[in-house]
Design an enzyme around this catalytic site. Structure first.
Site, PDB file in Angstrom:
ATOM      1  N   THR A  67       0.855  -1.192   0.000  1.00 43.40           N
ATOM      2  CA  THR A  67       0.000   0.000   0.000  1.00 43.40           C
ATOM      3  C   THR A  67       0.890   1.240   0.000  1.00 43.40           C
ATOM      4  O   THR A  67       2.079   1.147  -0.322  1.00 43.40           O
ATOM      5  CB  THR A  67      -1.000  -0.035   1.172  1.00 43.40           C
ATOM      6  OG1 THR A  67      -1.941   1.029   1.019  1.00 43.40           O
ATOM      7  CG2 THR A  67      -0.329   0.094   2.529  1.00 43.40           C
ATOM      8  N   ASN A  68       0.350   2.400   0.332  1.00 42.04           N
ATOM      9  CA  ASN A  68       1.141   3.631   0.338  1.00 42.04           C
ATOM     10  C   ASN A  68       0.681   4.529   1.481  1.00 42.04           C
ATOM     11  O   ASN A  68      -0.218   4.165   2.234  1.00 42.04           O
ATOM     12  CB  ASN A  68       1.040   4.327  -1.030  1.00 42.04           C
ATOM     13  CG  ASN A  68      -0.400   4.623  -1.383  1.00 42.04           C
ATOM     14  OD1 ASN A  68      -1.087   5.359  -0.681  1.00 42.04           O
ATOM     15  ND2 ASN A  68      -0.883   4.019  -2.468  1.00 42.04           N
ATOM     16  N   ASP A  69       1.282   5.716   1.575  1.00 42.51           N
ATOM     17  CA  ASP A  69       1.066   6.600   2.728  1.00 42.51           C
ATOM     18  C   ASP A  69      -0.205   7.439   2.678  1.00 42.51           C
ATOM     19  O   ASP A  69      -0.427   8.244   3.568  1.00 42.51           O
ATOM     20  CB  ASP A  69       2.248   7.573   2.838  1.00 42.51           C
ATOM     21  CG  ASP A  69       3.430   6.939   3.549  1.00 42.51           C
ATOM     22  OD1 ASP A  69       3.213   5.963   4.286  1.00 42.51           O
ATOM     23  OD2 ASP A  69       4.548   7.429   3.360  1.00 42.51           O
ATOM     24  N   SER A  70      -1.022   7.280   1.669  1.00 34.93           N
ATOM     25  CA  SER A  70      -2.217   8.129   1.578  1.00 34.93           C
ATOM     26  C   SER A  70      -3.105   7.943   2.809  1.00 34.93           C
ATOM     27  O   SER A  70      -3.381   6.816   3.216  1.00 34.93           O
ATOM     28  CB  SER A  70      -3.004   7.771   0.316  1.00 34.93           C
ATOM     29  OG  SER A  70      -4.204   8.513   0.296  1.00 34.93           O
ATOM     30  N   ARG A  82      -7.828   2.066   1.455  1.00 31.80           N
ATOM     31  CA  ARG A  82      -7.428   2.061   2.863  1.00 31.80           C
ATOM     32  C   ARG A  82      -7.232   3.507   3.310  1.00 31.80           C
ATOM     33  O   ARG A  82      -6.576   4.277   2.618  1.00 31.80           O
ATOM     34  CB  ARG A  82      -6.104   1.280   2.991  1.00 31.80           C
ATOM     35  CG  ARG A  82      -5.626   1.041   4.408  1.00 31.80           C
ATOM     36  CD  ARG A  82      -4.122   0.846   4.448  1.00 31.80           C
ATOM     37  NE  ARG A  82      -3.437   1.904   3.728  1.00 31.80           N
ATOM     38  CZ  ARG A  82      -3.314   3.143   4.178  1.00 31.80           C
ATOM     39  NH1 ARG A  82      -3.799   3.486   5.362  1.00 31.80           N
ATOM     40  NH2 ARG A  82      -2.721   4.053   3.457  1.00 31.80           N
TER      41      ARG A  82
END
Ligand code: C5P
Length: 227
Positions: free
Chosen positions: A29-32, A57
């Site tokens: 996933t990523n930091d969003s 997410r």
């Protein structure tokens, strides 16, 4: 009081990061955080719009008073967005969509061995680009706002995305700048549109950015409808 400015407008917003599963308990996933998308959803709701939030997410719960659709992966988000386009007037693509996903998703939790492990990744669909192509193929369609999180050459990359992904507006932010980007309450954005529209906003709360974006969209959309 008169009618609310976005009464009757159907606004679809994507927010958060996508989750690309490796196995039942592991993912990429990523930091969003979803905060920018949520701020737009709240502002649009308060201006009287009929809001659908397609969420990956996120760090917090989605705001009330809007329809929430969960989409875990980029592929799911693609399907949830594309099927709603015919009933949408404005799209904000604030989600951070993963560009790649694991080629294979293991049905069972993967076991470690003494060997090294390589993950093979394949490209995900570009949802924003797919919307642009859908509009071009059919003519008309919603007003589309894309986002560009960059760390270098903000304007160049934003203008390139505006053209390549065929959006009506691109909201660019330098995620490396202080007071901007992932997880924070504030953002510093520049907005670029067709026919040379450009506006640089100072550091503002995400809610204030959202209000300004909605006003810009209303002005540009009304201008397009008059022509
Ligand atoms: O190319 P880049 O990922 O920087 O573009 C960002 C914009 O494109 C965002 O609006 C994002 O939601 C959208 N995007 C998408 N599908 C992807 C990658 C990005 O819709 N696979």
């Amino acid at each position: 009081v008169g009618p609310k400015p976005l009464a009757g407008q159907r606004v679809l917003i994507t927010a958060g990061g996508t989750v690309e599963r490796i196995d039942p308990v592991r993912y990429i996933t990523n930091d969003s955080s979803g905060k920018m998308g949520f701020a737009i959803a709240e502002a649009a709701r308060d201006q009287g719009a009929d809001v659908t939030l397609v969420c990956g997410r996120t760090d917090a719960a989605a705001p009330g008073g809007v329809k929430v659709v969960k989409a875990e992966s980029a592929a799911e988000m693609h399907d949830e967005v594309m099927k709603r386009l015919p009933e949408t007037d404005i799209v904000f693509k604030a989600a951070a969509v993963a560009d790649y996903r694991p080629l294979r998703k293991s049905e069972h939790k993967m076991k470690k061995t003494s060997a090294e492990l390589s993950l093979e990744l394949v490209r995900n669909p570009d949802i924003l680009q797919a919307i642009g192509e859908w509009k071009e193929a059919g003519g008309g369609g919603p007003f589309v706002v894309g986002f560009a999180a960059e760390t270098t050459e903000l304007e160049k990359h934003a203008l390139d995305k505006l053209q390549r992904k065929k959006c009506d507006l691109i909201v660019a932010n330098d995620v490396a700048a202080e007071g901007a980007g992932f997880g924070l309450e504030t953002n510093i954005v520049s907005v670029y549109g067709a026919r040379g529209f450009a506006e640089h906003l100072p550091r503002m709360t995400k809610r204030a950015v959202a209000e300004r974006l909605l006003n810009i969209v209303r002005e540009l959309k009304e201008g397009m409808e008059k022509r």
